[in-house]
Design a protein around this motif. Structure first.
Motif, PDB file in Angstrom:
ATOM      1  N   UNK A   1       0.845  -1.207   0.000  1.00 21.08           N
ATOM      2  CA  UNK A   1       0.000   0.000   0.000  1.00 21.08           C
ATOM      3  C   UNK A   1       0.874   1.248   0.000  1.00 21.08           C
ATOM      4  N   UNK A   2       1.903   1.260   0.845  1.00 22.83           N
ATOM      5  CA  UNK A   2       2.769   2.450   0.898  1.00 22.83           C
ATOM      6  C   UNK A   2       3.467   2.649  -0.449  1.00 22.83           C
ATOM      7  N   UNK A   3       3.824   1.538  -1.083  1.00 19.31           N
ATOM      8  CA  UNK A   3       4.502   1.651  -2.399  1.00 19.31           C
ATOM      9  C   UNK A   3       3.588   2.243  -3.458  1.00 19.31           C
ATOM     10  N   UNK A   4       2.290   2.036  -3.294  1.00 19.73           N
ATOM     11  CA  UNK A   4       1.350   2.507  -4.322  1.00 19.73           C
ATOM     12  C   UNK A   4       0.539   3.704  -3.809  1.00 19.73           C
ATOM     13  N   UNK A   5       1.130   4.439  -2.876  1.00 20.50           N
ATOM     14  CA  UNK A   5       0.542   5.693  -2.377  1.00 20.50           C
ATOM     15  C   UNK A   5      -0.853   5.525  -1.778  1.00 20.50           C
ATOM     16  N   UNK A   6      -1.075   4.394  -1.121  1.00 22.93           N
ATOM     17  CA  UNK A   6      -2.334   4.259  -0.358  1.00 22.93           C
ATOM     18  C   UNK A   6      -1.951   4.395   1.105  1.00 22.93           C
TER      19      UNK A   6
END
Ligand code: GLU
Length: 278
Positions: free
Chosen positions: A261-266
């Motif tokens: 999620x952090x990698x995909x800006x969530x």
């Protein structure tokens, strides 16, 4: 080979901002076939809680990261002392006995590290047995090096300008080294080629670049990433109640899922990403 690192201080649990920073450093190294290091920055005196280092390792593992751990700062004190001796022999240090309150009263401007030290002790004699910090005399330090530059992967080439910092402390009154000295020496000793950390430390890199020039250390590149912010737009901080990722881990949440999620800006609830430039 690209070598990055994550260098947490064990004075509070890791929050989402730390996780984001570690993932960026880890992925930059992995994508380039390089190395990602973990270094525990544990010389913060009474604020340092060594037992947290194990928690950090569990957190990083939970996020699915792989790293090589290098010795913690506490084992490197002799190298800090040796560097201070070299700098002293070059005549670029001076002792400072000022308290925080004295500095605040004497300063006429505030920079990224607080009141800008106006050089009070540079211009007066300091008794040899008073407890003293050691400061870098920036004017003297930069005279032989000439203009210096440093390069941030996002912001590009930057001129070294220390005018809004004042003469930085290299050895604190209570500690054998300051953050600036320790991190510069450690990154060089560990072979770090890409110093990855949050934009809140962008102002620190010209100090480190200056020390590299004085001590003949290799010059890395920097990558200062945007910060994760809370609901009020402030950077995350445990003392302001930012959640510890260990709580999510211990509640049985899926760490690999959170890392993706952090990698995909969530972002976790209430968190947003700040601006990408200083
Ligand atoms: N130990 C520092 C911190 O936890 C990080 C220093 C760095 O990445 O240069 O804020």
């Amino acid at each position: 080979m690209i070598v990055t690192r994550f260098a947490p201080s064990p004075n509070g649990p890791l929050h989402w901002g730390h996780a984001y920073s570690a993932i960026i450093a880890h992925d930059l190294a992995r994508e380039a076939g390089g190395k990602f290091l973990l270094r525990i920055e544990d010389i913060d005196g009474p604020r340092s809680r060594p037992e947290l280092a194990d928690e950090f390792r569990r957190d990083l593992e939970w996020l699915g990261l792989e790293w090589e751990e290098v010795p913690a700062q506490g084992t490197r004190l002799a190298s800090y002392e040796a560097a201070l001796e070299r700098l002293d022999a070059m005549g670029v240090l001076y002792a400072c006995t000022c308290t925080r309150a004295e500095i605040a009263a004497a300063a006429s401007e505030t920079g990224p590290e607080g009141p800008v030290y106006p050089g009070t002790c540079k211009h007066r004699g300091v008794s040899a047995d008073a407890p003293a910090a050691l400061r870098l005399d920036v004017e003297r330090a930069l005279a032989p090096t000439g203009p210096l530059t440093w390069t941030d992967a996002i912001a590009g080439e930057q001129a070294v300008d220390l005018s809004r910092l004042g003469d930085p402390v290299l050895r604190r009154k209570d500690l054998p080294a300051s953050y600036h000295l320790a991190v510069t020496l450690d990154d060089a000793a560990d072979g770090v080629t890409l110093v990855t950390r949050g934009l809140d430390l962008f102002h620190a890199s010209p100090v480190h670049r200056t020390l590299q020039a004085l001590l003949g250390l290799p010059v890395p590149q920097w990558h200062h990433h945007a910060l994760l912010l809370d609901e009020e737009g402030r950077k995350l901080a445990k003392r302001r109640g930012s959640p510890a990722i260990a709580d999510y881990r211990m509640a049985g949440e899926d760490g690999l899922g959170w890392a993706d999620k952090l990698r995909t800006a969530q972002w976790p609830c209430g968190i947003s990403l700040g601006k990408a430039h200083i």
